[in-house]
Design a protein around this motif. Structure first.
Motif, PDB file in Angstrom:
ATOM      1  N   GLY A 575      16.693   9.871 -17.584  1.00  0.00           N
ATOM      2  CA  GLY A 575      17.644  10.504 -17.657  1.00  0.00           C
ATOM      3  C   GLY A 575      18.734   9.298 -17.641  1.00  0.00           C
ATOM      4  N   THR A 576      19.856  10.373 -18.566  1.00  0.00           N
ATOM      5  CA  THR A 576      21.368   8.302 -18.383  1.00  0.00           C
ATOM      6  C   THR A 576      21.353   8.536 -16.972  1.00  0.00           C
ATOM      7  N   SER A 577      21.057   6.852 -16.509  1.00  0.00           N
ATOM      8  CA  SER A 577      21.623   6.669 -15.445  1.00  0.00           C
ATOM      9  C   SER A 577      20.317   5.669 -14.615  1.00  0.00           C
ATOM     10  N   HIS A 578      19.619   6.866 -15.098  1.00  0.00           N
ATOM     11  CA  HIS A 578      18.173   6.389 -14.179  1.00  0.00           C
ATOM     12  C   HIS A 578      18.029   5.262 -14.029  1.00  0.00           C
ATOM     13  N   HIS A 579      16.898   5.223 -13.272  1.00  0.00           N
ATOM     14  CA  HIS A 579      16.168   3.814 -12.488  1.00  0.00           C
ATOM     15  C   HIS A 579      15.330   3.405 -11.865  1.00  0.00           C
ATOM     16  N   TYR A 580      14.482   2.682 -11.851  1.00  0.00           N
ATOM     17  CA  TYR A 580      13.742   2.210 -10.809  1.00  0.00           C
ATOM     18  C   TYR A 580      14.044   0.756 -10.185  1.00  0.00           C
ATOM     19  N   ASP A 581      14.326   0.430  -8.944  1.00  0.00           N
ATOM     20  CA  ASP A 581      14.003  -0.522  -8.631  1.00  0.00           C
ATOM     21  C   ASP A 581      13.729  -2.033  -8.766  1.00  0.00           C
ATOM     22  N   GLU A 582      13.705  -3.059  -8.392  1.00  0.00           N
ATOM     23  CA  GLU A 582      12.754  -3.931  -8.684  1.00  0.00           C
ATOM     24  C   GLU A 582      11.386  -3.433  -7.629  1.00  0.00           C
ATOM     25  N   HIS A 583      10.143  -3.549  -7.920  1.00  0.00           N
ATOM     26  CA  HIS A 583       9.112  -3.624  -7.364  1.00  0.00           C
ATOM     27  C   HIS A 583       7.806  -4.031  -7.313  1.00  0.00           C
ATOM     28  N   LEU A 584       6.728  -4.444  -6.433  1.00  0.00           N
ATOM     29  CA  LEU A 584       5.277  -4.174  -7.276  1.00  0.00           C
ATOM     30  C   LEU A 584       4.558  -3.209  -7.694  1.00  0.00           C
ATOM     31  N   ASP A 585       3.888  -3.457  -8.438  1.00  0.00           N
ATOM     32  CA  ASP A 585       2.893  -1.689  -8.565  1.00  0.00           C
ATOM     33  C   ASP A 585       1.644  -2.038  -7.533  1.00  0.00           C
ATOM     34  N   ALA A 586       1.025  -3.413  -7.420  1.00  0.00           N
ATOM     35  CA  ALA A 586       0.361  -3.382  -6.604  1.00  0.00           C
ATOM     36  C   ALA A 586       0.790  -2.133  -4.737  1.00  0.00           C
ATOM     37  N   ILE A 587      -0.455  -1.661  -4.604  1.00  0.00           N
ATOM     38  CA  ILE A 587      -0.030  -0.595  -3.611  1.00  0.00           C
ATOM     39  C   ILE A 587       0.251  -1.735  -2.178  1.00  0.00           C
ATOM     40  N   GLN A 588      -1.054  -2.522  -1.751  1.00  0.00           N
ATOM     41  CA  GLN A 588      -0.839  -3.196  -1.045  1.00  0.00           C
ATOM     42  C   GLN A 588      -0.984  -2.348   0.691  1.00  0.00           C
ATOM     43  N   ASP A 589      -1.602  -1.293   0.652  1.00  0.00           N
ATOM     44  CA  ASP A 589      -1.911  -0.726   1.774  1.00  0.00           C
ATOM     45  C   ASP A 589      -4.050  -0.193   1.880  1.00  0.00           C
ATOM     46  N   PRO A 590      -4.369  -1.291   3.139  1.00  0.00           N
ATOM     47  CA  PRO A 590      -6.019  -0.424   2.700  1.00  0.00           C
ATOM     48  C   PRO A 590      -6.540   0.926   3.301  1.00  0.00           C
ATOM     49  N   ARG A 591      -5.436   1.735   3.575  1.00  0.00           N
ATOM     50  CA  ARG A 591      -5.643   3.059   3.253  1.00  0.00           C
ATOM     51  C   ARG A 591      -5.002   3.159   2.560  1.00  0.00           C
ATOM     52  N   ARG A 592      -4.960   3.039   1.775  1.00  0.00           N
ATOM     53  CA  ARG A 592      -4.493   4.457   0.051  1.00  0.00           C
ATOM     54  C   ARG A 592      -5.416   3.652  -0.378  1.00  0.00           C
ATOM     55  N   THR A 593      -6.373   1.925  -0.799  1.00  0.00           N
ATOM     56  CA  THR A 593      -7.206   1.546  -2.194  1.00  0.00           C
ATOM     57  C   THR A 593      -8.632   1.273  -1.395  1.00  0.00           C
ATOM     58  N   ILE A 594      -8.855   1.562  -0.505  1.00  0.00           N
ATOM     59  CA  ILE A 594     -10.314   1.665   0.409  1.00  0.00           C
ATOM     60  C   ILE A 594     -11.557   2.200  -0.734  1.00  0.00           C
ATOM     61  N   THR A 595     -11.153   3.265  -1.258  1.00  0.00           N
ATOM     62  CA  THR A 595     -11.809   4.052  -2.542  1.00  0.00           C
ATOM     63  C   THR A 595     -12.320   3.501  -3.323  1.00  0.00           C
ATOM     64  N   THR A 596     -10.859   2.813  -3.758  1.00  0.00           N
ATOM     65  CA  THR A 596     -10.737   2.946  -5.205  1.00  0.00           C
ATOM     66  C   THR A 596     -10.303   1.537  -6.063  1.00  0.00           C
ATOM     67  N   GLY A 597      -9.403   0.606  -5.046  1.00  0.00           N
ATOM     68  CA  GLY A 597      -9.616  -0.974  -4.935  1.00  0.00           C
ATOM     69  C   GLY A 597      -7.899  -1.045  -5.668  1.00  0.00           C
ATOM     70  N   GLU A 598      -7.469  -2.229  -5.903  1.00  0.00           N
ATOM     71  CA  GLU A 598      -5.711  -2.101  -5.901  1.00  0.00           C
ATOM     72  C   GLU A 598      -5.909  -1.877  -7.759  1.00  0.00           C
ATOM     73  N   ARG A 599      -4.846  -1.651  -7.330  1.00  0.00           N
ATOM     74  CA  ARG A 599      -4.310  -1.764  -8.653  1.00  0.00           C
ATOM     75  C   ARG A 599      -3.749  -2.872  -9.161  1.00  0.00           C
ATOM     76  N   ILE A 600      -4.723  -3.266 -10.248  1.00  0.00           N
ATOM     77  CA  ILE A 600      -5.265  -5.115 -11.207  1.00  0.00           C
ATOM     78  C   ILE A 600      -3.941  -5.190 -12.379  1.00  0.00           C
ATOM     79  N   ALA A 601      -3.550  -4.167 -12.389  1.00  0.00           N
ATOM     80  CA  ALA A 601      -3.429  -4.321 -13.728  1.00  0.00           C
ATOM     81  C   ALA A 601      -2.347  -2.766 -13.914  1.00  0.00           C
ATOM     82  N   THR A 602      -1.324  -3.030 -15.115  1.00  0.00           N
ATOM     83  CA  THR A 602      -0.897  -1.865 -15.477  1.00  0.00           C
ATOM     84  C   THR A 602      -0.553  -2.270 -17.060  1.00  0.00           C
ATOM     85  N   PHE A 603      -1.135  -0.624 -17.635  1.00  0.00           N
ATOM     86  CA  PHE A 603      -0.789  -0.081 -18.792  1.00  0.00           C
ATOM     87  C   PHE A 603       0.052   0.491 -19.165  1.00  0.00           C
TER      88      PHE A 603
END
Length: 684
Positions: A575-603
């Motif tokens: 909505g108005t004023s809503h935002h998302y500060d600067e970030h990387l989509d790559a998770i960079q946490d092996p505990r979360r990526t061990i099953t599926t791997g990293e987020r290699i791309a974003t669409f």
């Protein structure tokens, strides 16, 4: 407690003095009642306290028995300058014993006064009203008042039996009493009219605020516009959103309290259920709506004057903020220690007020004091920053402020940081320069060099897949290395509308990754959107969504439909004023990526076009994508060497006008390891 006793004593004294007047002369009782009431009211209007008025009566009694307060008031005489001087100096001859004797005589007259004296009934009712209004809790006293009132009004059954029925048609005397009775009716009615006028003022203030914001925006759509379209237009404008929340938090509680008083039972019956059926905004929401204005102003580089007058960058809105509302915004900035914003908004409020804006809600003296305080706090914070050699305080001006007029021309620390940060743009390690470059991009600047821009172009994609020979895609290259493109007409308008309608009821505040606990996500002020997950089978025709995912596969050359190849589709609403500060989509946490791997791309697919703001900005790349409905933005989050690509820092700029909808497809590593093989060089 002492105040209540003093007030009770004062009211009792006035009541007894008035009854003495009625005992002295029945024919002149109404006149004397009016005279004394007006005199007391005059003293109250002049700022005399209750104790001072009581002392006035005591002073008069002690000055002369023959020239008593009753006599002076009856003869319409005023207090002498000497008497007033005595009163103000507190030099009053208190003769409590004499006063007590006099009151004792008054108490005898009270119950022996004429039972049918209408003026006394008004007196008792008025005294009782004043006691209730001042919250004097004295049951015994109120019972006495009630019993006296009942007797005077004829509600005492025993007393009423003794009263003959007046024959008004034939008795001038009874008509005379009727005239006097009407005199007693007139005063409370006049008092009620004043209350009604005050109520009308409150109601008109609410209606004017609504008509000057929400109705103004919605009416531009025409009378045939659907409620959803009207709501969309209102919510899309940050100024109407703020004023909407403000009305519920500040104005409507007064309306509800006022309507509950009397005579508006039908209207009150309709409105009183609102708080039980809904939870309306409160003061916290109102404050947050003001902070939303700061966020839009800060990131988009708006000055307060243009912003408050409805100018949002290239978009002109016909909704404005009044002087009082600008003052509210400035005072909130003072509380948040956003000194630059505080000075800017308070100075604007003062200018609006001095230029003749009709705004009864504003107190010019308080506004000046607030502006002086804000200037003092700004300069104190500036000194602290200078002593510590810190440039961290971005809400300060570049120099001390000695005159509020300087805020119109002087740069802030934030402006200076933006210029400095452009020179550090290509440094990948996250630092303050990312934030300020992000802000510059949100404000509409392009940070790419001429050389970088010269490599950018648009084309019709026909060769990447046989499907595109028949249905070519319009593609825009936003950055060549790393690869960043925006593809147009990825999804049709009908499917966009259905996705929004299906997901809107399930939206919840967006969360960010908690790196301490892989099983937890956190609500954070760094991301203020709402989100949900899209189940294709919630759509009327799930195959339509599948066709979109197939198109994304053709564009990216990566799997998105195959199980485990991408995350569930996320739909987010800003909505108005809503935002998302600067970030990387790559998770960079092996505990979360061990099953599926990293987020290699974003669409990321835009499900709406935003009128102003809401860009997806890449501060290291120095470019931003405009949110255009039906288009999609694609980039790789990972380098081929398996490291996160820190050149893809990105964020969602605050929406200045409109509502931003996006659908995110995060494409995963393990199922695409053959589609996106490892590189042969360390830097790939």
């Amino acid at each position: 407690m002492t105040k209540n006793i003093g007030m009770q004593y004062f009211l009792s004294l006035i009541a007894l003095l008035l009854k003495l007047v009625m005992v002295m002369s029945l024919e002149s009782s109404v006149m004397q009642l009016d005279t004394l009431s007006e005199s007391v009211k005059g003293m109250q209007d002049e700022g005399f306290s209750n104790s001072e008025i009581i002392n006035t009566i005591k002073l008069e009694l002690s000055i002369s028995r023959t020239k008593s307060l009753i006599g002076k008031l009856y003869n319409d005489e005023e207090l002498t300058e000497q008497e007033i001087a005595k009163l103000k100096s507190g030099d009053v001859d208190d003769n409590d014993e004499e006063l007590e004797n006099l009151l004792r005589q008054f108490s005898i007259y009270t119950m022996e006064a004429y039972n049918n004296a209408s003026a006394s009934s008004l007196l008792i009712e008025n005294v009782k009203d004043e006691i209730i209004e001042n919250e004097i809790e004295n049951d015994e006293y109120e019972q006495d008042i009630a019993s006296i009132a009942a007797r005077f009004m004829g509600n005492d059954e025993e007393a009423t039996k003794k009263l003959p029925k007046p024959d008004y048609a034939y008795s001038p005397y009874d008509l005379f009493k009727l005239v006097r009775l009407e005199e007693t009716i007139y005063k409370p009615l006049k008092k009620y009219v004043k209350k009604v006028e005050m109520k009308l003022k409150v109601l008109k203030s609410y209606l004017q605020d609504y008509e000057g914001s929400s109705e103004l925006v919605a009416s531009a759509l025409g009378s045939k516009a659907a409620l959803e379209q009207r709501a969309q237009a209102i919510v899309s404008n940050p100024l109407t959103s703020y004023r909407l929340i403000r009305r519920f938090a500040i104005k409507l509680p007064d309306v509800w309290a006022m309507l509950a008083e009397d005579l508006e039972e039908e209207l009150w019956g309709k409105l009183s259920t609102i708080p039980t059926q809904h939870q309306p905004p409160n003061e916290k929401d109102w404050k947050e709506s003001i902070e939303a204005l700061f966020r839009i102003q800060y990131y988009n580089g708006y000055n307060a004057k243009e912003f408050a007058n409805g100018n949002l960058g290239e978009l002109e809105s016909n909704v404005k903020l009044t002087a009082a509302q600008c003052m509210e915004v400035g005072l909130r900035a003072v509380a948040l220690k956003q000194h630059g914003h505080a000075l800017e908004w308070l100075y604007l409020a003062q200018n609006k007020h001095l230029n003749g804006e009709d705004d009864s809600e504003i107190d010019a003296k308080f506004l000046q004091q607030s502006l002086d305080y804000a200037m003092k706090e700004h300069n104190r914070a500036w000194d602290d920053n200078f002593k510590s050699r810190s440039l961290a305080h971005t809400y300060l001006y570049s120099h001390k402020i000695n005159n509020p007029e300087e805020v119109e021309v002087m740069k802030t620390n934030s402006d200076l940081f933006k210029e400095l940060s452009k020179q550090l743009r290509k440094q990948e390690q996250y630092g303050y320069h990312h934030q300020y470059n992000f802000m510059s991009l949100c404000a509409g600047e392009s940070l790419q060099t001429e050389k970088e821009r010269s490599r950018l172009y648009c084309w019709q994609e026909k060769t990447k897949h046989p499907y595109f020979y028949i249905n070519p895609l319009n593609v825009e290259l936003l950055n060549d290395d790393p690869y960043l493109i925006q593809v147009y007409n990825v999804i049709g308008n009908n499917l966009v509308e259905e996705v929004r309608n299906v997901t809107i009821r399930n939206l919840a505040r967006s969360q960010v990754i908690n790196y301490d606990d892989p099983d937890v996500n956190d609500v954070s002020k760094t991301r203020t959107s709402s989100q949900t997950w899209l189940d294709a089978y919630s759509l009327r025709n799930p195959e339509k969504l599948r066709s979109v995912m197939q198109l994304i596969e053709k564009i990216t050359g990566l799997y998105t439909i195959k199980p485990g190849s991408s995350e569930e589709l996320q739909v987010a609403c800003y909505g108005t004023s809503h935002h998302y500060d600067e970030h990387l989509d790559a998770i960079q946490d092996p505990r979360r990526t061990i099953t599926t791997g990293e987020r290699i791309a974003t669409f990321m697919v835009y499900l709406s076009t935003v009128e102003q703001g809401g860009k997806t900005a890449f501060p290291v790349l120095g470019t931003a994508a405009d949110p255009i409905q039906g288009s999609g933005v694609f980039w790789y989050n990972m380098r081929k060497n398996g490291e996160p690509d820190k050149r893809t820092w990105h964020g969602g700029c605050p929406v200045a006008h409109g509502i931003k909808w996006v659908m995110n497809s995060w494409i995963l590593e393990h199922e695409n390891f053959l589609k996106y093989p490892c590189g042969l060089h360390a830097g790939e």
